[in-house]
Design a protein around this motif. Sequence first.
Motif, PDB file in Angstrom:
ATOM      1  N   GLU A 151      43.433  25.889  43.476  1.00 13.77           N
ATOM      2  CA  GLU A 151      43.882  25.639  42.103  1.00 13.77           C
ATOM      3  C   GLU A 151      44.497  26.885  41.469  1.00 13.77           C
ATOM      4  OE1 GLU A 151      40.420  24.256  40.126  1.00 13.77           O
ATOM      5  OE2 GLU A 151      40.435  22.270  41.071  1.00 13.77           O
ATOM      6  N   LEU A 152      44.062  28.054  41.908  1.00 18.68           N
ATOM      7  CA  LEU A 152      44.577  29.301  41.331  1.00 18.68           C
ATOM      8  C   LEU A 152      46.038  29.539  41.689  1.00 18.68           C
ATOM      9  CD1 LEU A 152      41.531  31.632  42.052  1.00 18.68           C
ATOM     10  CD2 LEU A 152      42.109  30.518  39.889  1.00 18.68           C
ATOM     11  N   ALA A 153      46.516  28.849  42.739  1.00 22.60           N
ATOM     12  CA  ALA A 153      47.903  29.053  43.164  1.00 22.60           C
ATOM     13  C   ALA A 153      48.905  28.621  42.108  1.00 22.60           C
ATOM     14  CB  ALA A 153      48.157  28.301  44.466  1.00 22.60           C
ATOM     15  N   SER A 154      48.470  27.767  41.178  1.00 24.34           N
ATOM     16  CA  SER A 154      49.386  27.303  40.133  1.00 24.34           C
ATOM     17  C   SER A 154      49.559  28.314  39.004  1.00 24.34           C
ATOM     18  CB  SER A 154      48.883  25.972  39.556  1.00 24.34           C
ATOM     19  OG  SER A 154      47.636  26.151  38.906  1.00 24.34           O
ATOM     20  N   CYS A 155      48.692  29.326  38.950  1.00 19.36           N
ATOM     21  CA  CYS A 155      48.754  30.258  37.826  1.00 19.36           C
ATOM     22  C   CYS A 155      48.712  31.724  38.238  1.00 19.36           C
ATOM     23  CB  CYS A 155      47.625  29.977  36.834  1.00 19.36           C
ATOM     24  SG  CYS A 155      45.974  30.097  37.546  1.00 19.36           S
ATOM     25  N   LYS A 156      48.600  31.992  39.533  1.00 20.02           N
ATOM     26  CA  LYS A 156      48.534  33.370  39.986  1.00 20.02           C
ATOM     27  C   LYS A 156      49.533  33.619  41.110  1.00 20.02           C
ATOM     28  CE  LYS A 156      43.715  34.312  38.730  1.00 20.02           C
ATOM     29  NZ  LYS A 156      44.079  35.374  37.766  1.00 20.02           N
ATOM     30  N   ASP A 157      49.838  34.876  41.331  1.00 19.42           N
ATOM     31  CA  ASP A 157      50.733  35.287  42.403  1.00 19.42           C
ATOM     32  C   ASP A 157      50.144  34.908  43.759  1.00 19.42           C
ATOM     33  OD1 ASP A 157      53.040  37.151  43.357  1.00 19.42           O
ATOM     34  OD2 ASP A 157      51.251  37.883  44.392  1.00 19.42           O
ATOM     35  N   LYS A 158      50.998  34.523  44.703  1.00 20.21           N
ATOM     36  CA  LYS A 158      50.532  34.086  46.021  1.00 20.21           C
ATOM     37  C   LYS A 158      49.728  35.167  46.732  1.00 20.21           C
ATOM     38  CE  LYS A 158      54.277  32.735  48.113  1.00 20.21           C
ATOM     39  NZ  LYS A 158      55.120  32.110  49.177  1.00 20.21           N
ATOM     40  N   THR A 159      50.157  36.392  46.602  1.00 24.85           N
ATOM     41  CA  THR A 159      49.443  37.494  47.255  1.00 24.85           C
ATOM     42  C   THR A 159      48.044  37.645  46.691  1.00 24.85           C
ATOM     43  OG1 THR A 159      51.537  38.650  47.649  1.00 24.85           O
ATOM     44  CG2 THR A 159      49.503  39.956  47.777  1.00 24.85           C
ATOM     45  N   GLU A 160      47.916  37.477  45.372  1.00 27.28           N
ATOM     46  CA  GLU A 160      46.620  37.594  44.717  1.00 27.28           C
ATOM     47  C   GLU A 160      45.686  36.467  45.155  1.00 27.28           C
ATOM     48  OE1 GLU A 160      44.695  37.939  40.204  1.00 27.28           O
ATOM     49  OE2 GLU A 160      46.865  37.720  40.489  1.00 27.28           O
ATOM     50  N   VAL A 161      46.207  35.243  45.240  1.00 27.42           N
ATOM     51  CA  VAL A 161      45.373  34.109  45.647  1.00 27.42           C
ATOM     52  C   VAL A 161      44.948  34.264  47.111  1.00 27.42           C
ATOM     53  CG1 VAL A 161      45.231  31.601  45.873  1.00 27.42           C
ATOM     54  CG2 VAL A 161      46.504  32.604  43.978  1.00 27.42           C
ATOM     55  N   ALA A 162      45.839  34.781  47.932  1.00 29.15           N
ATOM     56  CA  ALA A 162      45.483  35.018  49.329  1.00 29.15           C
ATOM     57  C   ALA A 162      44.354  36.038  49.426  1.00 29.15           C
ATOM     58  CB  ALA A 162      46.705  35.506  50.106  1.00 29.15           C
ATOM     59  N   GLU A 163      44.376  37.071  48.607  1.00 26.60           N
ATOM     60  CA  GLU A 163      43.307  38.064  48.607  1.00 26.60           C
ATOM     61  C   GLU A 163      41.984  37.437  48.164  1.00 26.60           C
ATOM     62  OE1 GLU A 163      41.143  41.434  49.082  1.00 26.60           O
ATOM     63  OE2 GLU A 163      43.172  40.987  49.812  1.00 26.60           O
ATOM     64  N   ILE A 164      42.039  36.518  47.211  1.00 30.65           N
ATOM     65  CA  ILE A 164      40.833  35.827  46.755  1.00 30.65           C
ATOM     66  C   ILE A 164      40.258  34.979  47.886  1.00 30.65           C
ATOM     67  CG2 ILE A 164      39.969  34.056  45.168  1.00 30.65           C
ATOM     68  CD1 ILE A 164      42.190  35.121  43.192  1.00 30.65           C
ATOM     69  N   ALA A 165      41.112  34.261  48.604  1.00 27.33           N
ATOM     70  CA  ALA A 165      40.657  33.443  49.726  1.00 27.33           C
ATOM     71  C   ALA A 165      40.024  34.313  50.798  1.00 27.33           C
ATOM     72  CB  ALA A 165      41.820  32.644  50.306  1.00 27.33           C
ATOM     73  N   SER A 166      40.651  35.436  51.092  1.00 30.62           N
ATOM     74  CA  SER A 166      40.122  36.351  52.103  1.00 30.62           C
ATOM     75  C   SER A 166      38.773  36.917  51.676  1.00 30.62           C
ATOM     76  CB  SER A 166      41.121  37.484  52.342  1.00 30.62           C
ATOM     77  OG  SER A 166      40.652  38.378  53.310  1.00 30.62           O
ATOM     78  N   THR A 167      38.660  37.251  50.398  1.00 33.14           N
ATOM     79  CA  THR A 167      37.407  37.811  49.882  1.00 33.14           C
ATOM     80  C   THR A 167      36.280  36.791  49.939  1.00 33.14           C
ATOM     81  OG1 THR A 167      38.623  39.304  48.416  1.00 33.14           O
ATOM     82  CG2 THR A 167      36.313  38.864  47.868  1.00 33.14           C
ATOM     83  N   ALA A 168      36.561  35.550  49.557  1.00 37.17           N
ATOM     84  CA  ALA A 168      35.535  34.503  49.614  1.00 37.17           C
ATOM     85  C   ALA A 168      35.057  34.306  51.044  1.00 37.17           C
ATOM     86  CB  ALA A 168      36.093  33.200  49.042  1.00 37.17           C
ATOM     87  N   ALA A 169      35.981  34.331  51.993  1.00 40.56           N
ATOM     88  CA  ALA A 169      35.608  34.181  53.400  1.00 40.56           C
ATOM     89  C   ALA A 169      34.757  35.351  53.863  1.00 40.56           C
ATOM     90  CB  ALA A 169      36.868  34.065  54.255  1.00 40.56           C
ATOM     91  N   TRP A 170      35.133  36.547  53.455  1.00 42.89           N
ATOM     92  CA  TRP A 170      34.390  37.747  53.858  1.00 42.89           C
ATOM     93  C   TRP A 170      32.962  37.711  53.312  1.00 42.89           C
ATOM     94  CZ3 TRP A 170      32.129  41.828  51.181  1.00 42.89           C
ATOM     95  CH2 TRP A 170      31.758  42.930  51.969  1.00 42.89           C
ATOM     96  N   VAL A 171      32.805  37.282  52.067  1.00 49.64           N
ATOM     97  CA  VAL A 171      31.468  37.189  51.466  1.00 49.64           C
ATOM     98  C   VAL A 171      30.614  36.184  52.236  1.00 49.64           C
ATOM     99  CG1 VAL A 171      30.213  36.359  49.424  1.00 49.64           C
ATOM    100  CG2 VAL A 171      32.118  37.965  49.166  1.00 49.64           C
ATOM    101  N   MET A 172      31.152  35.000  52.480  1.00 45.93           N
ATOM    102  CA  MET A 172      30.405  33.986  53.225  1.00 45.93           C
ATOM    103  C   MET A 172      30.021  34.496  54.601  1.00 45.93           C
ATOM    104  SD  MET A 172      30.698  31.660  55.901  1.00 45.93           S
ATOM    105  CE  MET A 172      32.421  31.191  56.096  1.00 45.93           C
ATOM    106  N   ALA A 173      30.981  35.051  55.334  1.00 49.64           N
ATOM    107  CA  ALA A 173      30.713  35.507  56.690  1.00 49.64           C
ATOM    108  C   ALA A 173      29.695  36.641  56.712  1.00 49.64           C
ATOM    109  CB  ALA A 173      32.015  35.950  57.359  1.00 49.64           C
ATOM    110  N   THR A 174      29.806  37.571  55.771  1.00 44.47           N
ATOM    111  CA  THR A 174      28.857  38.684  55.717  1.00 44.47           C
ATOM    112  C   THR A 174      27.435  38.185  55.531  1.00 44.47           C
ATOM    113  OG1 THR A 174      30.527  40.216  54.858  1.00 44.47           O
ATOM    114  CG2 THR A 174      28.219  40.770  54.429  1.00 44.47           C
ATOM    115  N   GLU A 175      27.248  37.215  54.631  1.00 39.54           N
ATOM    116  CA  GLU A 175      25.904  36.695  54.394  1.00 39.54           C
ATOM    117  C   GLU A 175      25.369  35.934  55.605  1.00 39.54           C
ATOM    118  OE1 GLU A 175      25.000  36.334  49.812  1.00 39.54           O
ATOM    119  OE2 GLU A 175      26.161  34.619  50.508  1.00 39.54           O
ATOM    120  N   MET A 176      26.223  35.142  56.252  1.00 41.32           N
ATOM    121  CA  MET A 176      25.764  34.374  57.405  1.00 41.32           C
ATOM    122  C   MET A 176      25.486  35.269  58.613  1.00 41.32           C
ATOM    123  SD  MET A 176      25.393  31.354  56.267  1.00 41.32           S
ATOM    124  CE  MET A 176      24.918  32.239  54.762  1.00 41.32           C
ATOM    125  N   LEU A 177      26.340  36.273  58.819  1.00 42.35           N
ATOM    126  CA  LEU A 177      26.105  37.199  59.918  1.00 42.35           C
ATOM    127  C   LEU A 177      24.816  37.984  59.697  1.00 42.35           C
ATOM    128  CD1 LEU A 177      29.747  38.527  60.403  1.00 42.35           C
ATOM    129  CD2 LEU A 177      28.509  37.010  61.956  1.00 42.35           C
TER     130      LEU A 177
END
Length: 336
Positions: A81-107
């Motif tokens: 949903e953020l892609a409609s109001c934020k820069d693509k690069t910024e939204v990609a960084e958010i997606a990467s960060t969310a994945a990193w947080v999830m993976a760090t906790e599971m690992l």
Amino acid sequence: MLDVAGTWLDAGDRQLLRQPEVGGIILFARNTESPRQVRELVQSIRSLRPEMLIAIDQEGGRVQRLRNGVERLPALGRIAELASCKDKTEVAEIASTAAWVMATEMLACGLDISFAPVLDLDYGRSEVIGNRSLGRDPQQVAELGKAYIAGLHKAGMAATGKHFPGHGWAEADSHTDLPIDERSEALIRASDLVPFAQLAAQLDGIMPAHVVYPAIDAQPAGFSRRWLQEILRGELGFTGAIFSDDLTMAGAHVVGGIRQRVDAALLSGCDMLLVCNDRGAAEEALSHVQQVGLTPPGNLQGMLARRQPGINYKADPQWRAAITLLRGLDLLGETA
């Protein structure tokens, strides 16, 4: 890949785990109370089988098996949903960060993988997909999916794209029915297949859908050599591991009993078969593969965790920065 009964191993679980044909365990909500308890369960599994691949579904939103003591992650649709109001690069960084947080906790819990990311398109038709998707636009899903995969890899977790070649159009839920996507091959290739095609080289694993695409094959994708061997392996050049979706789901019953499902999934090219939430079916499937005789494929080794963060990862400045970013966007729920 099988499941276990509860938050600790019982005698039946231990007997199953000792069978060399069992190459993985997947944890469900009933198996998770807290990060500490999950670590102890994982340690007990590895004491029997050190090389065991241990998985979970920790996508975020409504699909998050461990909820206590970890971050309440956003559904991927919230990020889209953020892609409609934020820069693509910024939204990609958010997606990467969310994945990193999830993976760090599971690992940190000792797990190897979460079956993610979801690369299905959200047409507003499939309730089982819905906001688990990174959006409707194929290129957006591919770009955000690439960023999500990068976040997993940065943490040390392999990435598994699902549900190849796309479950977003078929309305039925393959847990309870057999979904059918009657669109043309050309339309599917120009839409749902795009994220998988663009990310085949980055993905370590792929999980096919229990969906029939009659324009391509009469069998569901997970039982189709056309989809898995000719298109996924041949055309897209995918070299990673193929995980069947759960063979006890209603969408898998079209090929027969559990032995027929096992044979069909193996013949299609699946490397690891999931048989979950039905101990009788799991035991029958195990007995069947023991009679057939199987050699574990080497590409499953690439799914094992590449790094195990210490349990004090929350003291890491990188962790604090990631949480600050996601909370500032109101993307995290309360932690327990």
